[in-house]
Structures are given as C-alpha cells and as structure tokens.
Design a protein around this motif. Structure first.
Motif, PDB file in Angstrom:
ATOM      1  N   PHE A 151      -0.951   6.925   5.662  1.00  0.00           N
ATOM      2  CA  PHE A 151       0.074   5.906   5.906  1.00  0.00           C
ATOM      3  C   PHE A 151       0.719   5.481   4.590  1.00  0.00           C
ATOM      4  CE2 PHE A 151      -1.922   4.623  10.138  1.00  0.00           C
ATOM      5  CZ  PHE A 151      -0.844   5.039  10.885  1.00  0.00           C
ATOM      6  N   ALA A 152      -0.076   5.349   3.540  1.00  0.00           N
ATOM      7  CA  ALA A 152       0.470   4.972   2.233  1.00  0.00           C
ATOM      8  C   ALA A 152       1.525   5.975   1.786  1.00  0.00           C
ATOM      9  CB  ALA A 152      -0.656   4.880   1.200  1.00  0.00           C
ATOM     10  N   HIS A 153       1.234   7.261   1.957  1.00  0.00           N
ATOM     11  CA  HIS A 153       2.195   8.296   1.567  1.00  0.00           C
ATOM     12  C   HIS A 153       3.449   8.257   2.440  1.00  0.00           C
ATOM     13  CE1 HIS A 153       0.685  10.797  -1.685  1.00  0.00           C
ATOM     14  NE2 HIS A 153      -0.515  10.422  -1.287  1.00  0.00           N
ATOM     15  N   LEU A 154       3.275   8.051   3.732  1.00  0.00           N
ATOM     16  CA  LEU A 154       4.449   7.981   4.606  1.00  0.00           C
ATOM     17  C   LEU A 154       5.371   6.851   4.180  1.00  0.00           C
ATOM     18  CD1 LEU A 154       2.962   8.617   8.181  1.00  0.00           C
ATOM     19  CD2 LEU A 154       4.221  10.221   6.739  1.00  0.00           C
ATOM     20  N   PHE A 155       4.798   5.661   3.977  1.00  0.00           N
ATOM     21  CA  PHE A 155       5.631   4.514   3.578  1.00  0.00           C
ATOM     22  C   PHE A 155       6.134   4.653   2.146  1.00  0.00           C
ATOM     23  CE2 PHE A 155       3.703   2.465   7.294  1.00  0.00           C
ATOM     24  CZ  PHE A 155       4.835   1.868   7.845  1.00  0.00           C
ATOM     25  N   GLY A 156       5.336   5.220   1.276  1.00  0.00           N
ATOM     26  CA  GLY A 156       5.757   5.389  -0.111  1.00  0.00           C
ATOM     27  C   GLY A 156       6.917   6.356  -0.266  1.00  0.00           C
ATOM     28  N   ASN A 157       6.978   7.340   0.622  1.00  0.00           N
ATOM     29  CA  ASN A 157       8.016   8.364   0.529  1.00  0.00           C
ATOM     30  C   ASN A 157       9.087   8.254   1.609  1.00  0.00           C
ATOM     31  OD1 ASN A 157       6.926   9.934  -1.735  1.00  0.00           O
ATOM     32  ND2 ASN A 157       5.201  10.226  -0.357  1.00  0.00           N
ATOM     33  N   GLY A 158       8.939   7.297   2.519  1.00  0.00           N
ATOM     34  CA  GLY A 158       9.922   7.145   3.589  1.00  0.00           C
ATOM     35  C   GLY A 158       9.937   8.324   4.539  1.00  0.00           C
ATOM     36  N   LYS A 159       8.781   8.883   4.831  1.00  0.00           N
ATOM     37  CA  LYS A 159       8.677  10.040   5.732  1.00  0.00           C
ATOM     38  C   LYS A 159       8.332   9.565   7.142  1.00  0.00           C
ATOM     39  CE  LYS A 159       9.116  13.165   2.491  1.00  0.00           C
ATOM     40  NZ  LYS A 159      10.108  14.188   2.462  1.00  0.00           N
ATOM     41  N   GLY A 160       9.294   9.586   8.034  1.00  0.00           N
ATOM     42  CA  GLY A 160       9.077   9.155   9.411  1.00  0.00           C
ATOM     43  C   GLY A 160       9.110   7.652   9.594  1.00  0.00           C
ATOM     44  N   VAL A 161       9.201   6.931   8.494  1.00  0.00           N
ATOM     45  CA  VAL A 161       9.272   5.464   8.494  1.00  0.00           C
ATOM     46  C   VAL A 161      10.276   5.038   7.432  1.00  0.00           C
ATOM     47  CG1 VAL A 161       6.878   5.100   9.267  1.00  0.00           C
ATOM     48  CG2 VAL A 161       7.379   5.248   6.830  1.00  0.00           C
ATOM     49  N   ARG A 162      10.686   3.802   7.505  1.00  0.00           N
ATOM     50  CA  ARG A 162      11.549   3.251   6.459  1.00  0.00           C
ATOM     51  C   ARG A 162      10.690   3.094   5.196  1.00  0.00           C
ATOM     52  NH1 ARG A 162      13.095  -0.994   9.092  1.00  0.00           N
ATOM     53  NH2 ARG A 162      11.306  -2.184   8.424  1.00  0.00           N
ATOM     54  N   GLN A 163      11.173   3.575   4.071  1.00  0.00           N
ATOM     55  CA  GLN A 163      10.406   3.473   2.832  1.00  0.00           C
ATOM     56  C   GLN A 163      10.109   2.002   2.531  1.00  0.00           C
ATOM     57  OE1 GLN A 163      12.234   4.660  -0.913  1.00  0.00           O
ATOM     58  NE2 GLN A 163      10.265   5.455  -1.606  1.00  0.00           N
ATOM     59  N   ASP A 164       8.841   1.727   2.223  1.00  0.00           N
ATOM     60  CA  ASP A 164       8.414   0.369   1.939  1.00  0.00           C
ATOM     61  C   ASP A 164       7.246   0.457   0.965  1.00  0.00           C
ATOM     62  OD1 ASP A 164       7.193  -2.197   1.985  1.00  0.00           O
ATOM     63  OD2 ASP A 164       7.962  -2.570   3.997  1.00  0.00           O
ATOM     64  N   ARG A 173       5.763  -1.838  -0.689  1.00  0.00           N
ATOM     65  CA  ARG A 173       4.773  -2.886  -0.449  1.00  0.00           C
ATOM     66  C   ARG A 173       3.747  -2.413   0.578  1.00  0.00           C
ATOM     67  NH1 ARG A 173       4.903  -5.964   3.604  1.00  0.00           N
ATOM     68  NH2 ARG A 173       3.508  -7.700   3.819  1.00  0.00           N
ATOM     69  N   LEU A 174       4.224  -1.850   1.689  1.00  0.00           N
ATOM     70  CA  LEU A 174       3.300  -1.342   2.702  1.00  0.00           C
ATOM     71  C   LEU A 174       2.507  -0.158   2.170  1.00  0.00           C
ATOM     72  CD1 LEU A 174       5.313  -1.621   6.042  1.00  0.00           C
ATOM     73  CD2 LEU A 174       3.245  -2.883   5.388  1.00  0.00           C
ATOM     74  N   ALA A 175       3.132   0.691   1.382  1.00  0.00           N
ATOM     75  CA  ALA A 175       2.412   1.813   0.777  1.00  0.00           C
ATOM     76  C   ALA A 175       1.273   1.292  -0.093  1.00  0.00           C
ATOM     77  CB  ALA A 175       3.374   2.676  -0.044  1.00  0.00           C
ATOM     78  N   TYR A 176       1.546   0.245  -0.844  1.00  0.00           N
ATOM     79  CA  TYR A 176       0.529  -0.373  -1.698  1.00  0.00           C
ATOM     80  C   TYR A 176      -0.591  -0.963  -0.844  1.00  0.00           C
ATOM     81  CZ  TYR A 176      -1.457  -3.369  -5.347  1.00  0.00           C
ATOM     82  OH  TYR A 176      -2.305  -3.983  -6.231  1.00  0.00           O
ATOM     83  N   ILE A 177      -0.232  -1.665   0.222  1.00  0.00           N
ATOM     84  CA  ILE A 177      -1.233  -2.254   1.122  1.00  0.00           C
ATOM     85  C   ILE A 177      -2.124  -1.167   1.711  1.00  0.00           C
ATOM     86  CG2 ILE A 177      -1.534  -3.362   3.383  1.00  0.00           C
ATOM     87  CD1 ILE A 177       0.898  -5.164   2.606  1.00  0.00           C
ATOM     88  N   TYR A 178      -1.518  -0.116   2.247  1.00  0.00           N
ATOM     89  CA  TYR A 178      -2.320   0.961   2.839  1.00  0.00           C
ATOM     90  C   TYR A 178      -3.192   1.643   1.794  1.00  0.00           C
ATOM     91  CZ  TYR A 178      -0.459   0.720   7.549  1.00  0.00           C
ATOM     92  OH  TYR A 178      -0.164   0.313   8.821  1.00  0.00           O
TER      93      TYR A 178
END
Length: 111
Positions: A33-46, A48-53
């Motif tokens: 999940f951290a990678h998905l949010f960190g790179n905006g893959k399939g989700v809006r890049q975030d 903060r959420l990447a850091y949390i995950y």
C-alpha cells in the motif's frame, strides 16, 4: 496483480488482495500500500498515506518499509510526519484502512 507479471495489471484487484493480507497483519501488504500511494499507482498519489503505511509495515516487521519511510520523510514537513506517526501508532486492523473505501476495498477518490 499490481505488477502484471503473468496476469493482467489490475490495481483494483491488487488492492483487494492487499486488503485481505492487511487484515491478517502481513507487513508486505502495508508495504505494498505504501508503494501504491507513494507512486500513485491505482490510487491518487499521497505521500502522507505512503508514509503511514510504511510506518505500519515497520511495526509488523518490515525493514525495507523503514528505508522507504525514511526516504519519504524528507518529502514531508515535520508537522505532517508527526501527525502521520501518531496516526500510524494508534491504527489497528479493526479500523478501516486509511485511504481505502471500506465498502468496496477500492481507493478513495478512484471509485
């Protein structure tokens, strides 16, 4: 599913599978999940959420997630990092996954 190796790339399916793994406290699910949010893959890049995950993945034993979290830290303000640290420390598997719609297990904002 996320990388599409041997199967069609399908972020929605990957997210559902990661969600199932997260419910069993698998560190790799949170790191994914951290990678998905960190790179905006399939989700809006975030970031903060990447850091949390990443922080949650570290709690469940992922050393690589710690390295990723540290790399993300330089891109966030001290205030955002502090809030994210508090959130990650308090989060439990009984709560909804941050940034993921509970009803559909799809990324919020991409439904």
């Amino acid at each position: 599913m996320e990388n599409g190796l041997g199967v069609d790339q399908d972020y929605a399916k990957a997210i559902k599978l990661y969600k199932l793994a997260a419910e069993t406290e698998e560190a790799i699910a949170f790191f994914s999940f951290a990678h998905l949010f960190g790179n905006g893959k399939g989700v809006r890049q975030d970031l903060r959420l990447a850091y949390i995950y990443s922080q949650i993945a570290v709690r469940y034993g992922s050393k690589r997630a710690g390295e990723y979290r540290d790399a993300l830290a330089g891109q966030l303000t001290a205030e955002v990092r502090k809030e994210a640290d508090v959130f990650a420390a308090a989060w439990t598997v009984k709560q909804p996954l941050p940034g993921i719609s509970e009803a559909s297990a799809s990324p919020v904002g991409r439904e």
